[in-house]
Design a protein around this motif. Structure first.
Motif, short mmCIF file in Angstrom:
data_model
loop_
_atom_site.label_atom_id
_atom_site.label_comp_id
_atom_site.label_asym_id
_atom_site.label_seq_id
_atom_site.Cartn_x
_atom_site.Cartn_y
_atom_site.Cartn_z
N ILE A 128 -0.64 4.06 -44.32
CA ILE A 128 -0.96 5.19 -45.03
C ILE A 128 -0.26 6.31 -44.37
O ILE A 128 -0.49 6.66 -43.00
CB ILE A 128 -2.34 5.31 -44.86
N THR A 132 -5.31 10.40 -40.99
CA THR A 132 -5.60 11.54 -40.66
C THR A 132 -7.05 10.82 -39.62
O THR A 132 -7.86 10.55 -40.24
CB THR A 132 -6.09 12.58 -41.21
N THR A 169 -10.81 0.64 -45.44
CA THR A 169 -9.46 -0.13 -45.67
C THR A 169 -8.48 0.83 -44.96
O THR A 169 -7.48 0.18 -44.38
CB THR A 169 -9.35 -0.15 -47.13
N LEU A 292 -6.76 16.55 -43.54
CA LEU A 292 -6.49 15.69 -44.46
C LEU A 292 -6.30 16.54 -45.73
O LEU A 292 -5.21 16.40 -46.45
CB LEU A 292 -7.61 14.77 -44.68
N LEU A 320 -12.59 9.69 -49.33
CA LEU A 320 -12.13 9.51 -51.01
C LEU A 320 -12.25 10.70 -51.80
O LEU A 320 -11.53 11.07 -52.38
CB LEU A 320 -13.03 8.33 -51.61
N SER A 364 -17.01 4.69 -57.38
CA SER A 364 -17.23 4.00 -56.06
C SER A 364 -18.52 3.74 -55.63
O SER A 364 -19.05 2.47 -55.17
CB SER A 364 -16.37 4.80 -55.16
N1 LIG Z 1 -8.26 8.46 -42.25
C1 LIG Z 1 -7.70 8.80 -43.27
N2 LIG Z 1 -6.53 9.40 -43.73
C2 LIG Z 1 -6.24 9.47 -44.67
N3 LIG Z 1 -6.73 9.30 -45.78
C3 LIG Z 1 -7.89 8.27 -45.76
C4 LIG Z 1 -8.47 8.08 -44.63
N4 LIG Z 1 -9.60 7.60 -44.83
C5 LIG Z 1 -9.53 7.10 -46.04
N5 LIG Z 1 -8.69 7.85 -46.49
C6 LIG Z 1 -8.28 7.77 -48.16
O1 LIG Z 1 -9.65 7.91 -48.53
C7 LIG Z 1 -9.65 6.84 -49.76
C8 LIG Z 1 -10.76 6.06 -49.56
O2 LIG Z 1 -10.43 5.19 -48.39
P1 LIG Z 1 -10.58 3.74 -48.55
O3 LIG Z 1 -10.35 2.84 -49.55
O4 LIG Z 1 -10.15 3.16 -47.13
O5 LIG Z 1 -12.22 3.58 -48.54
P2 LIG Z 1 -13.05 2.26 -48.21
O6 LIG Z 1 -14.25 2.75 -47.24
O7 LIG Z 1 -12.31 1.20 -48.01
O8 LIG Z 1 -13.86 2.04 -49.66
P3 LIG Z 1 -14.36 0.97 -50.35
O9 LIG Z 1 -15.73 0.61 -49.83
O10 LIG Z 1 -14.46 1.31 -51.81
O11 LIG Z 1 -13.32 -0.22 -50.08
C9 LIG Z 1 -8.21 6.19 -50.05
O12 LIG Z 1 -7.55 7.11 -50.89
C10 LIG Z 1 -7.53 6.32 -48.64
O13 LIG Z 1 -6.31 6.50 -48.53
#
Ligand SMILES: Nc1ncnc2c1ncn2[C@@H]1O[C@H](COP(=O)(O)OP(=O)(O)OP(=O)(O)O)[C@@H](O)[C@H]1O
Ligand SMILES: [Mg+2]
Length: 476
Positions: A128, A132, A169, A292, A320, A364
């Protein structure tokens, strides 16, 4: 044999790899994987690789300087653990006969490299670019993943739990890229769709992994596939990212041996996963939220803008939501941050505004909500009606009112029921523990955006009179 397969029939595994730094594979005796499965894998892979080199057993034996019986015995699974020297000879003969190792730079690793790097398992999603924050979590996870495998043979399982959209993720993928060089056999990745209507079946995932590892003869049955998977990965250093797991039962068959490390993300805490270390991911702090937002929307557009802070607050630090808000700003260069901040101000409109492309906060949260049973759903949406920033556990008993045959919710049974539901919502990451009050009672809170979602559900599913009565029971 599928191109790219590291020869799994190589007997002592790492012992054939001329790498003094690597520990030999564990002995067969006492291992948790069936010896038969190991032999089957070796045999199938040898047959396949020999076929690819267009050699008969006799020709291979001659070229390897071995007896035909040795080759036959390996393929017939009578010789379960061939001597490392036998393995080296066979591998060299196969290489010379047209199943060459893929080592384009002619490096020293020679015959034990996958023949075709294109089909080696390197399945991580892209890194990614604007990742951040999360310094502490990244440090901790990298530290654990870079450690030597346990001498006990215990599998390394690190799980990351948290609310939908909190960045599980993103963190797991980021960390996996940072440590990938420690896993020279590659990386496997699967989205287990644990929150959706059709979670992936572990036996299907195993077939997918085995194919990626070059096994073409996939046995029937979960147990058989899991045993073969462990055999193939025995003594290898593979990073396995199991994204979005539904529960422990889905993950367990996908856990391989000690040389491998597993990163598991899940909306619920996988409390029953043996030996797993869990990191519960919280939302981003104000500074990281602002950073971010700036990285996506353009730092010059949001720096020193009070409206940008209002956006961060409306998003409650949920990555998100921040990504969606920032993407909307980026798509509308004529908007100042105040335009979006105003749109997000009204709680009743907020979730409608937090949509961009295929990203949507409400959708979500809905996945988590649909995973609850009816009692848990009612508890969640009723708690969302509270105005208080946090609350003690007994409040839920009052909100829910007396159960069947009771006239007072504050009975032991009522309180116990409420406690169980509260803890279940905590495990589902829909409630957070905010601390202890003065008399040592746990206090809970709901993330702001989740509360907005819970209220929407309450408005849609509960009669106005019932909602009012629930709140009155807390106040009385
Ligand atoms: N630390 C970070 N820096 C930049 N973008 C982030 C960060 N954490 C999450 N995001 C962005 O936020 C969005 C949601 O993140 P992610 O898909 O990792 O969440 P998740 O906890 O895995 O959600 P789910 O439970 O739906 O799988 C994505 O677009 C991701 O790129
Ligand atoms: Mg995820």
């Amino acid at each position: 044999m599928k191109p790219g397969l590291r020869p799994c029939w190589d007997g002592d595994g790492p012992g054939t790899r001329h790498d003094p730094g690597r520990k030999p594979a564990r002995s067969v005796a006492g291992e948790d994987m069936p010896e038969a499965a190991r032999a089957t894998t070796r045999a199938a892979l040898l047959r396949a690789r020999r076929a690819r080199a267009l050699l008969s057993q006799e020709e291979l034996a001659e070229r390897a300087g071995l007896s035909v019986r040795t080759v036959r015995n390996i393929e017939a699974q009578r010789l379960v653990r061939p001597h490392p020297d036998t393995v080296r000879r066979i591998s060299a003969a196969l290489t010379a006969a047209g199943a060459p190792p893929a080592d384009p730079d002619g490096g020293h690793r020679g015959e034990d490299r996958p023949e075709d790097p294109k089909s080696a398992a390197h399945q991580l999603p892209s890194a990614i670019a604007d990742f951040t924050g999360r310094d502490a979590e990244v440090r901790q996870l990298c530290g654990l993943l870079e450690r030597e495998p346990a001498a006990t043979g215990a599998a390394r399982v690190l799980s990351v739990a948290g609310l939908g959209g909190v960045g599980k993720t993103a963190l797991a993928v980021h960390v996996a890229h940072l440590v990938r060089d420690h896993f020279e056999d590659g990386q496997l990745y699967v989205d287990l769709h644990g929150c959706g209507p059709a979670p992936r079946r572990p036996d299907e995932v195993l077939a997918q992994f085995l194919l990626a590892l070059g096994v073409t003869a996939i046995p029937d049955g979960l147990e058989e596939r899991a045993a073969l998977y462990r055999s193939v990965l025995d003594g290898r250093q593979m990073l396995v990212l199991l994204d979005n797991a539904a529960d422990e039962a889905q993950v367990r068959p996908l856990v391989a041996g000690a040389g491998c490390a597993h990163l598991v993300t899940s909306r619920i805490r996988l409390l029953g996963l043996e030996g797993a270390r869990t990191t519960v991911l919280d939302v981003l702090g104000a500074a990281d939220s602002a950073a971010l937002l700036g990285r996506i929307a353009g730092t010059d557009r949001v720096a020193h803008q009070p409206a940008a802070e209002r956006i961060g607050t409306a998003c409650g630090g949920l990555p998100l939501a921040i990504r969606i808000a920032a993407a909307r700003l980026a798509a509308r260069p004529h908007w100042g941050p105040a335009t979006l901040a105003d749109l997000l101000d009204d709680e009743r409109e907020r979730l409608d505004e937090l949509k961009a492309g295929d990203l949507e906060v409400r959708a979500s949260f809905e996945l988590s909500y649909r995973m609850l049973d009816e009692a848990q759903r009612r508890a969640f949406r009723t708690l969302a009606l509270l105005e208080a920033p946090d609350f003690p556990g007994w409040v839920l008993a009052a909100l829910l009112g007396p159960g069947d045959g009771e006239d007072d919710p504050a009975t032991d049974r009522g309180l116990r029921r409420a406690n169980v539901l509260t803890e279940q919502l905590v495990d589902a990451q829909l409630l957070q523990i905010s601390g202890l009050d003065r008399i040592g009672q746990t206090r809970y809170r709901i993330h702001d955006l989740l509360r907005v979602y819970g209220r929407e559900r309450a408005l849609a599913e509960d009669a106005a009179g019932d909602r009012r009565a629930a709140l009155l029971r807390v106040l009385s």
